[in-house]
Every structure is written in structure tokens, then in C-alpha cells.
Design a protein around this motif. Structure first.
Motif, PDB file in Angstrom:
ATOM      1  N   GLU A 254      44.239  36.725  34.649  1.00  0.00           N
ATOM      2  CA  GLU A 254      44.774  37.479  35.784  1.00  0.00           C
ATOM      3  C   GLU A 254      45.885  36.691  36.466  1.00  0.00           C
ATOM      4  O   GLU A 254      45.783  36.283  37.621  1.00  0.00           O
ATOM      5  CB  GLU A 254      43.658  37.807  36.768  1.00  0.00           C
ATOM      6  CG  GLU A 254      42.553  38.677  36.177  1.00  0.00           C
ATOM      7  CD  GLU A 254      41.435  38.939  37.152  1.00  0.00           C
ATOM      8  OE1 GLU A 254      41.346  38.205  38.153  1.00  0.00           O
ATOM      9  OE2 GLU A 254      40.665  39.869  36.906  1.00  0.00           O
ATOM     10  N   ASP A 257      47.414  39.016  39.371  1.00  0.00           N
ATOM     11  CA  ASP A 257      46.432  39.600  40.291  1.00  0.00           C
ATOM     12  C   ASP A 257      45.713  38.546  41.131  1.00  0.00           C
ATOM     13  O   ASP A 257      45.298  38.830  42.262  1.00  0.00           O
ATOM     14  CB  ASP A 257      45.378  40.392  39.503  1.00  0.00           C
ATOM     15  CG  ASP A 257      45.896  41.756  39.076  1.00  0.00           C
ATOM     16  OD1 ASP A 257      47.030  42.095  39.463  1.00  0.00           O
ATOM     17  OD2 ASP A 257      45.176  42.475  38.358  1.00  0.00           O
ATOM     18  N   GLU A 258      45.552  37.354  40.596  1.00  0.00           N
ATOM     19  CA  GLU A 258      44.742  36.332  41.261  1.00  0.00           C
ATOM     20  C   GLU A 258      45.250  36.064  42.690  1.00  0.00           C
ATOM     21  O   GLU A 258      46.407  35.710  42.905  1.00  0.00           O
ATOM     22  CB  GLU A 258      44.774  35.031  40.454  1.00  0.00           C
ATOM     23  CG  GLU A 258      43.812  33.985  41.000  1.00  0.00           C
ATOM     24  CD  GLU A 258      43.756  32.756  40.099  1.00  0.00           C
ATOM     25  OE1 GLU A 258      44.519  32.709  39.119  1.00  0.00           O
ATOM     26  OE2 GLU A 258      42.965  31.854  40.389  1.00  0.00           O
ATOM     27  N   ASP A 262      41.956  42.488  43.906  1.00  0.00           N
ATOM     28  CA  ASP A 262      40.635  42.451  43.295  1.00  0.00           C
ATOM     29  C   ASP A 262      40.172  43.896  43.097  1.00  0.00           C
ATOM     30  O   ASP A 262      40.305  44.721  44.014  1.00  0.00           O
ATOM     31  CB  ASP A 262      39.654  41.711  44.219  1.00  0.00           C
ATOM     32  CG  ASP A 262      38.251  41.694  43.654  1.00  0.00           C
ATOM     33  OD1 ASP A 262      37.958  40.788  42.850  1.00  0.00           O
ATOM     34  OD2 ASP A 262      37.461  42.599  43.999  1.00  0.00           O
TER      35      ASP A 262
END
Length: 367
Positions: A254, A257-258, A262
Motif C-alpha cells: 500500500e 494508501d498508507e 484505510d
């Protein structure tokens, strides 16, 4: 000595050796079966090719003949190209609408124009482009046109990709080399990190040369998703097994996204990308008002992302009195029947969005 001999020549060592031998044989067999250009174009051939490094895919695209749908030319913010697009309103129309975003925004706008029949449409976008690409495209396009309404599309899954400055990494399986600035907030002011390569011509001239190495160094320093194992071309690209491992690594890594998104909690309101997006939309509102344009923001929810983008951005748009449409009010992003296999909205959902957009365009009064 006895223990070392047991480790090197024992039963376990022989099992490991045979596993390696069979893996090598399988690797060679796959490459022989699918290594030809014709075999690579089959479904199974593409399956084993998807994991090739970003540079490996670009090298192939540059050396092979241009295919229909090639991404090498898509998405570049090219002032000369924007200048060449007619700024005249089409005969028989009474409104000009300029659209900035990705295919979701363009499909909705095209459907709205088809319903209305009296709108001249001008659009600029890139494949899956994040808001920083659309924002930079708006600023580059404004000197060459006058629009009554500006439609700015924000796709929920593209917000984490604001940590990038090109379409090379967040579209790993189909990397597109177009570039755009990465934005940061210094206080309440937006600042730009401009990519070293800014045009298709520059990219074609630089690839594989020192200029390309400098661009890679910039990505390594400034692009949150850069990973040498994913990006760099090497002899490992010849291994089908390594390509499969690389593809699996990308699928579960990810990178963007990290810390930003979430799947259960939604967007992190403190993430830089979310804060930058709010500042970007506020600045866009100011710019459009100064030009006498009316702004409509589309909050486009990706499959499975509920109303997460609305919850992250909607209150800020309300507070700034920026007009917007959020798709969660029209259809559920959690219902898979609202989406095509490629992730776009089905025609029925797109029509709902188009009608809402047309109503917003036609019913709004000038600020």
C-alpha cells in the motif's frame, strides 16, 4: 565439519536443490511458451508480463510499434496542445463547460451534454489522474479558453496518488509516463514540486540517458510510491517467477494508501494529501470566481469506498460554499451492480450522475 556436511549434503539440501531446479525449468518453460510477441498478446501471455518492471514496460512500448490505446502520449500537460484546441463556442449552443479530471468525470460530462444538446464541452484529463494533475491542467488551460462552468472531478481512489508526480507507479500494470506537480502545504500556502520531465518529447529523448537517471532520483526523493524493485529494469525482468513475485508485491504493497486511506476507517483527515486537496479546491474556487466561472466539484466514489470521500471533503466544501455533487447521494459505491468490470460506473449510474450534473449546471445562478 560433520554438521556442515550434513547441512550441505543432507536430505533437506537435496530437497531445496530440486525445488530450485524445478523452478528454473518452469521459468524457462514459461518464457519459451510466452516469450514471442504474438504469445505476449494472449490472455495468459499478458498474465506473465504484468509483473515486468516499470522501466521494462516503457522500454518495450518505445521499441515496439505504437499500439492503439498506447499510454505514452496520454495525460501530458502540454500548453501547445491545449492552445490548439478551439476556444470557440459551437454553433447552436449557449454554454461552455470545461471539465478537468479523469474518465469518470468525462463520461458524466459527455452524458450531461448529450441530455442537454446545447452545451459546448472542453475537457482535459489523464488516465486515473489524481487531483494535482487536474488542478495543474486547469491552470495550464485557462489562458486559452473562456468557460461558463468548470467541472472538477475528484475520484476517491486517486486522492492517495497525490503523493506522486507521474502515472508510472500507481498504474503499475499499465504505466503512463505523463507527469504533473506534487503539491505541499507551507502554512496555508500551496507549493509545487515540478517534475524534471514535463512533456512526451522530453520523456522520449531522456529515457535511458543521464536525464532519465536524474528524473528517477527525483522520484526516489519526492514520490511516495517509488520502489526500485518495482521501477528499475534489470536482468531479473527475464524471469517469469520474479515478474509474478513483483506483481504480487505491488498488489499487497500500500505505497500510496498508507497513512492516507484505510478501507474501514476511510481517509485520514490529518494526511497531507487530504489537507492539500482541501486547499487546492479552495484555491480553485477563488480562481474560478476571479474569472467569472462557476465551479462544480464532483466527488466520485470508487467501488467499495462508501461515502468516504464525502466525509473527508464535503464539510470543507460546504464551509467554503463550493457547489458539489457527491455520488453517494445518487447510488451506493458498496453495491457492485453499480460498477462495470473495469471499475467505471454502469450506464444507469452514470445517467443519474449526468442528470444531477446537468441540473446543477443549468440551475445555478452566477456568483
Amino acid at each position: 565439519m560433520g554438521l556442515l556436511k550434513t547441512i550441505l549434503l543432507g536430505r533437506s539440501a537435496r530437497i531445496v536443490l530440486w525445488v530450485v531446479v524445478w523452478l528454473v525449468l518452469a521459468d524457462v518453460a514459461v518464457n519459451l511458451a510466452f516469450g514471442s510477441r504474438a504469445a505476449k498478446d494472449t490472455t495468459l501471455g499478458r498474465y506473465f508480463e504484468y509483473g515486468r518492471s516499470v522501466e521494462g514496460k516503457l522500454a518495450q512500448a518505445l521499441t515496439e510499434e505504437r499500439k492503439k490505446g498506447s499510454l505514452l502520449s496520454a495525460g501530458w500537460i502540454d500548453p501547445e496542445l491545449l492552445k490548439s484546441v478551439s476556444s470557440e463556442r459551437k454553433e447552436g449552443t449557449d454554454l461552455t463547460v470545461a471539465v478537468y479530471g479523469q474518465s469518470f468525470s468525462m463520461q458524466a460530462a459527455n452524458a450531461a451534454v448529450a441530455l442537454d444538446g446545447k452545451i459546448t464541452l472542453r475537457g482535459f484529463g489523464g488516465p486515473g489522474a489524481p487531483p494535482n494533475h487536474s488542478y495543474a491542467g486547469y491552470k495550464a488551460d485557462t489562458p486559452f479558453r473562456k468557460a461558463d462552468v468548470v467541472v472538477f472531478g475528484v475520484l476517491s481512489s486517486s486522492v492517495p496518488d497525490m503523493g506522486s508526480m507521474s502515472g508510472l507507479l500507481w498504474q503499475f500494470e499499465s504505466p503512463a509516463p505523463f507527469t504533473f506537480p506534487r503539491y505541499h502545504l507551507v502554512g496555508d500556502r500551496l507549493t509545487e514540486d515540478e517534475p524534471l520531465i514535463r512533456s512526451e518529447a522530453q520523456f522520449r529523448q531522456a529515457f535511458g540517458k543521464p536525464e532519465w537517471s536524474r528524473f528517477k532520483a527525483q522520484l526516489a526523493a519526492s514520490d511516495r510510491g517509488y520502489d526500485w524493485f518495482v521501477f528499475d529494469k534489470s536482468p531479473l525482468d527475464r524471469s517469469a517467477i520474479v515478474r509474478l513475485v513483483r506483481r504480487g508485491w505491488v498488489a499487497h504493497h500500500e505505497a500510496y494508501d498508507e497513512g492516507v486511506y484505510d478501507s474501514h476507517a476511510g481517509f485520514n483527515p490529518k494526511a497531507e494529501e487530504v489537507q492539500v486537496l482541501k486547499a487546492m479546491l479552495a484555491d480553485l474556487s477563488r480562481r474560478t470566481q476571479e474569472r467569472g466561472e462557476r465551479l462544480v466539484v464532483l466527488l466520485l466514489h470508487t467501488r467499495g469506498q462508501s461515502d468516504h470521500l464525502y466525509r473527508a471533503i464535503g464539510p470543507a466544501l460546504d464551509a467554503a460554499k463550493i457547489d458539489y455533487i457527491s455520488t453517494h447521494t445518487l447510488f451506493s459505491a458498496n453495491d457492485p451492480t453499480n460498477f462495470l468490470p473495469d471499475g467505471h460506473y454502469v450506464p444507469a449510474s452514470n445517467q443519474k450522475l449526468a442528470k444531477a450534473l446537468l441540473q446543477k449546471i443549468r440551475s445555478r445562478t452566477a456568483p
